[in-house]
Design a protein around this motif. Sequence first.
Motif, mmCIF file in Angstrom:
data_model
loop_
_atom_site.group_PDB
_atom_site.id
_atom_site.type_symbol
_atom_site.label_atom_id
_atom_site.label_comp_id
_atom_site.label_asym_id
_atom_site.label_seq_id
_atom_site.Cartn_x
_atom_site.Cartn_y
_atom_site.Cartn_z
ATOM 1 N N ILE A 154 0.832 -1.200 0.000
ATOM 2 C CA ILE A 154 0.000 0.000 0.000
ATOM 3 C C ILE A 154 0.870 1.254 0.000
ATOM 4 N N ASP A 155 0.645 2.108 -0.993
ATOM 5 C CA ASP A 155 1.261 3.433 -1.046
ATOM 6 C C ASP A 155 0.302 4.374 -0.329
ATOM 7 N N THR A 156 0.733 4.936 0.779
ATOM 8 C CA THR A 156 -0.143 5.730 1.645
ATOM 9 C C THR A 156 -0.065 7.227 1.385
ATOM 10 N N ARG A 157 0.689 7.629 0.364
ATOM 11 C CA ARG A 157 0.873 9.050 0.075
ATOM 12 C C ARG A 157 -0.351 9.629 -0.635
ATOM 13 N N GLY A 158 -0.378 10.938 -0.768
ATOM 14 C CA GLY A 158 -1.467 11.618 -1.446
ATOM 15 C C GLY A 158 -1.427 11.431 -2.950
ATOM 16 N N GLU A 159 -2.435 11.959 -3.609
ATOM 17 C CA GLU A 159 -2.606 11.784 -5.057
ATOM 18 C C GLU A 159 -1.439 12.333 -5.870
ATOM 19 N N GLU A 160 -0.957 13.520 -5.557
ATOM 20 C CA GLU A 160 0.148 14.099 -6.328
ATOM 21 C C GLU A 160 1.416 13.256 -6.211
ATOM 22 N N ALA A 161 1.703 12.773 -5.016
ATOM 23 C CA ALA A 161 2.879 11.921 -4.820
ATOM 24 C C ALA A 161 2.721 10.611 -5.587
ATOM 25 N N TRP A 162 1.547 10.019 -5.536
ATOM 26 C CA TRP A 162 1.247 8.780 -6.269
ATOM 27 C C TRP A 162 1.511 8.961 -7.760
ATOM 28 N N ARG A 163 1.029 10.067 -8.323
ATOM 29 C CA ARG A 163 1.219 10.325 -9.755
ATOM 30 C C ARG A 163 2.686 10.577 -10.096
ATOM 31 N N GLN A 164 3.434 11.121 -9.153
ATOM 32 C CA GLN A 164 4.842 11.436 -9.386
ATOM 33 C C GLN A 164 5.689 10.178 -9.588
ATOM 34 N N GLY A 165 5.341 9.112 -8.906
ATOM 35 C CA GLY A 165 6.075 7.853 -9.027
ATOM 36 C C GLY A 165 5.699 6.926 -7.902
ATOM 37 N N ARG A 166 5.762 5.610 -8.186
ATOM 38 C CA ARG A 166 5.340 4.621 -7.194
ATOM 39 C C ARG A 166 5.922 3.254 -7.529
ATOM 40 N N VAL A 167 5.795 2.340 -6.592
ATOM 41 C CA VAL A 167 6.169 0.945 -6.805
ATOM 42 C C VAL A 167 5.093 0.332 -7.714
ATOM 43 N N PRO A 168 5.486 -0.355 -8.788
ATOM 44 C CA PRO A 168 4.492 -0.873 -9.743
ATOM 45 C C PRO A 168 3.391 -1.738 -9.125
ATOM 46 N N GLN A 169 3.708 -2.536 -8.135
ATOM 47 C CA GLN A 169 2.723 -3.449 -7.558
ATOM 48 C C GLN A 169 1.863 -2.798 -6.469
ATOM 49 N N ALA A 170 2.139 -1.555 -6.144
ATOM 50 C CA ALA A 170 1.436 -0.899 -5.036
ATOM 51 C C ALA A 170 0.002 -0.542 -5.394
ATOM 52 N N ILE A 171 -0.808 -0.526 -4.366
ATOM 53 C CA ILE A 171 -2.181 -0.026 -4.440
ATOM 54 C C ILE A 171 -2.193 1.304 -3.707
ATOM 55 N N HIS A 172 -2.886 2.274 -4.274
ATOM 56 C CA HIS A 172 -2.936 3.604 -3.667
ATOM 57 C C HIS A 172 -4.075 3.673 -2.659
ATOM 58 N N LEU A 173 -3.725 3.928 -1.411
ATOM 59 C CA LEU A 173 -4.714 4.119 -0.344
ATOM 60 C C LEU A 173 -4.124 5.108 0.651
ATOM 61 N N PRO A 174 -4.412 6.402 0.461
ATOM 62 C CA PRO A 174 -3.863 7.410 1.374
ATOM 63 C C PRO A 174 -4.254 7.135 2.824
ATOM 64 N N THR A 175 -3.367 7.471 3.727
ATOM 65 C CA THR A 175 -3.585 7.207 5.146
ATOM 66 C C THR A 175 -4.943 7.711 5.623
ATOM 67 N N ALA A 176 -5.331 8.893 5.215
ATOM 68 C CA ALA A 176 -6.600 9.478 5.667
ATOM 69 C C ALA A 176 -7.816 8.661 5.242
ATOM 70 N N GLU A 177 -7.662 7.779 4.258
ATOM 71 C CA GLU A 177 -8.781 6.984 3.750
ATOM 72 C C GLU A 177 -8.786 5.537 4.245
ATOM 73 N N ILE A 178 -7.761 5.139 4.979
ATOM 74 C CA ILE A 178 -7.645 3.734 5.394
ATOM 75 C C ILE A 178 -8.849 3.286 6.202
ATOM 76 N N GLY A 179 -9.254 4.060 7.180
ATOM 77 C CA GLY A 179 -10.373 3.670 8.044
ATOM 78 C C GLY A 179 -11.654 3.396 7.283
ATOM 79 N N GLN A 180 -11.914 4.173 6.243
ATOM 80 C CA GLN A 180 -13.151 4.023 5.476
ATOM 81 C C GLN A 180 -13.045 3.001 4.345
ATOM 82 N N ARG A 181 -11.858 2.837 3.767
ATOM 83 C CA ARG A 181 -11.746 2.047 2.535
ATOM 84 C C ARG A 181 -10.942 0.754 2.636
ATOM 85 N N ALA A 182 -10.257 0.533 3.727
ATOM 86 C CA ALA A 182 -9.332 -0.613 3.795
ATOM 87 C C ALA A 182 -9.990 -1.935 3.434
#
Length: 145
Positions: free
Chosen positions: A37-65
Amino acid sequence: MTSHSEPVRHFAAKLRFETDPSDVHAAIENGDAFVLIDTRGEEAWRQGRVPQAIHLPTAEIGQRASAVVAPGTPVVVYCWGPGCNGSTKAALQFSLLGYEVREMIGGFEYWAREGLPVIDENGAVERNIDELTAPIGIGAIDCAC
């Protein structure tokens, strides 16, 4: 209790709850069952990420995990790097929800600096290996530690 039992518990716990980029890469290559899980915000996610990662910002974990990660599935979280405690906050959130979770120390920064695969919105991103973080050479992804 011997005088060594406290440090043994401490370091064993660190290894149980923390991992690093080269170990995560090896686990991905081995097909180990976990969700990264990549926990960074949208701009950071778009900037670059691990190919196998799923985007789930920390602030959304409680609602979406539970919609993103099946309960009972081990989770590894990362944020920017060692100067950021975002992955610690994310690991706490997943822990509160009952997930087995590990924090990838070094975060995305050290993943990228070690020359491991990175993608952005346009595909693969080529990065040089930082010789202060990883050995340079063919097949020299990790430090053999």
